[in-house]
Motif scaffolding. Structure first.
Motif, short mmCIF file in Angstrom:
data_model
loop_
_atom_site.label_atom_id
_atom_site.label_comp_id
_atom_site.label_asym_id
_atom_site.label_seq_id
_atom_site.Cartn_x
_atom_site.Cartn_y
_atom_site.Cartn_z
N GLY A 106 1.89 -21.52 21.81
CA GLY A 106 1.19 -22.78 21.98
C GLY A 106 -0.31 -22.65 22.02
N ASP A 107 -0.80 -21.41 22.09
CA ASP A 107 -2.24 -21.17 22.08
C ASP A 107 -2.69 -20.56 20.75
N SER A 108 -1.87 -20.68 19.72
CA SER A 108 -2.27 -20.20 18.40
C SER A 108 -3.44 -21.03 17.89
N ASP A 109 -4.14 -20.53 16.92
CA ASP A 109 -5.27 -21.29 16.35
C ASP A 109 -4.80 -22.62 15.77
N ASN A 110 -3.54 -22.69 15.39
CA ASN A 110 -2.99 -23.92 14.82
C ASN A 110 -2.56 -24.92 15.89
N LEU A 111 -1.92 -24.44 16.97
CA LEU A 111 -1.34 -25.35 17.96
C LEU A 111 -2.23 -25.59 19.18
N ALA A 112 -3.22 -24.77 19.41
CA ALA A 112 -4.08 -24.94 20.58
C ALA A 112 -4.74 -26.32 20.56
N GLY A 113 -4.70 -27.00 21.71
CA GLY A 113 -5.35 -28.30 21.82
C GLY A 113 -4.46 -29.48 21.53
N THR A 114 -3.23 -29.25 21.05
CA THR A 114 -2.31 -30.38 20.82
C THR A 114 -1.82 -30.90 22.17
N THR A 115 -1.57 -32.21 22.23
CA THR A 115 -1.20 -32.82 23.50
C THR A 115 0.25 -33.30 23.54
N ASP A 116 0.83 -33.61 22.40
CA ASP A 116 2.24 -34.01 22.33
C ASP A 116 3.03 -32.84 21.75
N VAL A 117 3.75 -32.14 22.59
CA VAL A 117 4.39 -30.89 22.17
C VAL A 117 5.43 -31.12 21.09
N VAL A 118 6.26 -32.15 21.24
CA VAL A 118 7.31 -32.40 20.24
C VAL A 118 6.69 -32.75 18.89
N GLU A 119 5.68 -33.61 18.89
CA GLU A 119 4.99 -33.94 17.64
C GLU A 119 4.37 -32.69 17.02
N ALA A 120 3.80 -31.84 17.85
CA ALA A 120 3.17 -30.63 17.34
C ALA A 120 4.19 -29.70 16.70
N VAL A 121 5.35 -29.54 17.33
CA VAL A 121 6.39 -28.67 16.78
C VAL A 121 6.87 -29.20 15.44
N VAL A 122 7.08 -30.50 15.34
CA VAL A 122 7.67 -31.09 14.14
C VAL A 122 6.66 -31.22 13.01
N ARG A 123 5.46 -31.67 13.30
CA ARG A 123 4.50 -32.01 12.25
C ARG A 123 3.50 -30.90 11.94
N ARG A 124 3.23 -30.03 12.90
CA ARG A 124 2.12 -29.09 12.74
C ARG A 124 2.55 -27.62 12.70
N ALA A 125 3.55 -27.25 13.48
CA ALA A 125 3.90 -25.83 13.60
C ALA A 125 4.32 -25.23 12.27
N THR A 126 4.03 -23.94 12.11
CA THR A 126 4.42 -23.20 10.91
C THR A 126 5.03 -21.87 11.32
N GLU A 127 5.47 -21.13 10.33
CA GLU A 127 6.04 -19.81 10.58
C GLU A 127 5.05 -18.88 11.27
N LEU A 128 3.75 -19.08 11.05
CA LEU A 128 2.74 -18.23 11.66
C LEU A 128 2.63 -18.43 13.17
N ASP A 129 3.17 -19.54 13.67
CA ASP A 129 3.14 -19.81 15.11
C ASP A 129 4.32 -19.20 15.85
N VAL A 130 5.28 -18.64 15.11
CA VAL A 130 6.46 -18.05 15.76
C VAL A 130 6.06 -16.78 16.51
N LYS A 131 6.32 -16.79 17.79
CA LYS A 131 6.01 -15.63 18.61
C LYS A 131 7.24 -14.76 18.83
N ARG A 132 8.40 -15.39 18.93
CA ARG A 132 9.62 -14.65 19.15
C ARG A 132 10.83 -15.51 18.81
N VAL A 133 11.88 -14.88 18.30
CA VAL A 133 13.18 -15.54 18.13
C VAL A 133 14.18 -14.77 18.95
N LEU A 134 14.79 -15.43 19.92
CA LEU A 134 15.78 -14.78 20.77
C LEU A 134 17.16 -15.25 20.39
N VAL A 135 17.96 -14.36 19.89
CA VAL A 135 19.34 -14.67 19.51
C VAL A 135 20.23 -13.64 20.15
#
Length: 338
Positions: A309-338
């Motif tokens: 959430g502190d990536s250069d792309n996501l930092a400063g967003t205020t609506d988390v769900v909107e940010a995940v859906v409209r803004r997030a990219t593969e570069l923002d992935v920090k970890r996948v836990l399966v």
């Protein structure tokens, strides 16, 4: 025991809470509200509800082609490429695609796998070393149900799939079918088969939607693929008002299998909320395939995606769900836990 802290998109409503997810033995033990300094975003891993992973041997092959020229069996470019591909090359190409979807937050693909029993076995082989468990809708021969998780039919205008539908019902596995992609003529015949899943429904009209609701048939929409092939735009708002709708990226030869791109495109182009889109990319596909994931809540399988959430792309967003859906990219992935 392991904990993932930050802003957690919890439950089926994806309510953002500050806290942590407690994981033990592969299962979510608790979702707790608590103070945390973490800027991470924790959400369910994606379920890509419609893919054709075999197309990994034919990337970019469909550029500029019509639906029939690109993917319609048996003589399209896709099927010629599949027929020409050797087993090892096919497995290697599908494994590379599965590695990509695993790294970018997808826990399972509901895949329509061509080439009968050999095709289903090839996909199982490709998935063995990868942290993605494909749900395989096999095709071409009833013997495929010895390996596949269900049957995936090309379309009701292509052949009579009555025997395949009956075999799935006898075995207690799902029967899925493409419908309403080039036009509406195959929708009623597909619904007559009482399918467990319809894919596309681009040309669904009121009479089809009423039947879908009456029969409680879920639908997978593939908006980017429909755009590439110029077959039209699915009435996603109306589909959501009638049934469960999931998102799929469709043919690998048409699009990168990125749920981030699919979500952003859907949110931008259709009358749907960010929460609806996120549910289409996670919970809906899991429910369709009977997977115990897609929701961050106690008792569920721990299939989780952590974004920075502190990536250069996501930092400063205020609506988390909107940010995940409209803004997030593969570069923002920090970890996948399966």
């Amino acid at each position: 025991m392991e904990t993932l802290a930050g802003t957690v998109l919890a439950g089926k409503s994806f309510d953002p809470i500050r806290g942590r997810v407690v994981v033990e033995d592969g299962q979510i033990e608790a979702v707790e509200e608590t103070e945390t300094a973490s800027t991470d975003i924790v959400l369910p891993a994606f379920v890509n509800a419609h893919t054709h992973l075999g197309d990994s041997v034919a990337k970019d092959a469909a550029v500029g082609l019509s639906l029939e020229e690109a993917v319609v069996p048996p003589d399209s470019l896709k099927h010629r490429r599949l027929a020409a591909a050797g087993h090892d090359d096919l497995v290697s190409a599908m494994r590379r695609t599965l590695r990509f979807v695993a790294r970018t937050g997808t826990v399972s693909c509901l895949d329509f796998r061509e080439s009968g029993l050999a095709g289903a076995r090839a996909l199982r082989e490709a998935a063995e070393p990868v942290a993605v468990d494909p749900f395989i809708f096999g095709s071409d021969d009833l013997s495929v149900l010895d390996v596949a998780d269900g049957y995936g039919a090309s379309g009701a205008n292509d052949a009579d799939f009555t025997a395949e539908r009956a075999a799935c019902r006898e075995r207690g596995v799902p029967f899925a079918i493409h419908a309403g992609e080039p036009d509406a003529t195959d929708i009623h015949p597909a619904l007559d088969l009482d399918p467990d899943l319809l894919v596309h429904m681009v040309h669904a009209e009121r009479e089809h939607l009423d039947r879908v609701a009456e029969q409680s048939v879920p639908i997978v929409a593939c908006p980017r693929a429909n755009s590439v092939l110029k077959v039209g735009r699915a009435p996603i708002r109306e589909l959501l008002d009638h049934t469960t709708v999931a998102l799929g990226t469709d043919n690998v030869m048409l699009n990168v299998p990125s749920m981030f791109r699919e979500m952003a495109y859907t949110a931008r182009e259709f009358e749907v909320s960010a929460r609806e889109v996120l549910r289409m990319a996670t919970t809906a596909g899991a429910e369709i395939a009977g997977l115990d994931c897609g929701v961050v809540e106690p008792g569920r399988r721990a299939a989780l995606l952590v974004l920075d959430g502190d990536s250069d792309n996501l930092a400063g967003t205020t609506d988390v769900v909107e940010a995940v859906v409209r803004r997030a990219t593969e570069l923002d992935v920090k970890r996948v836990l399966v």
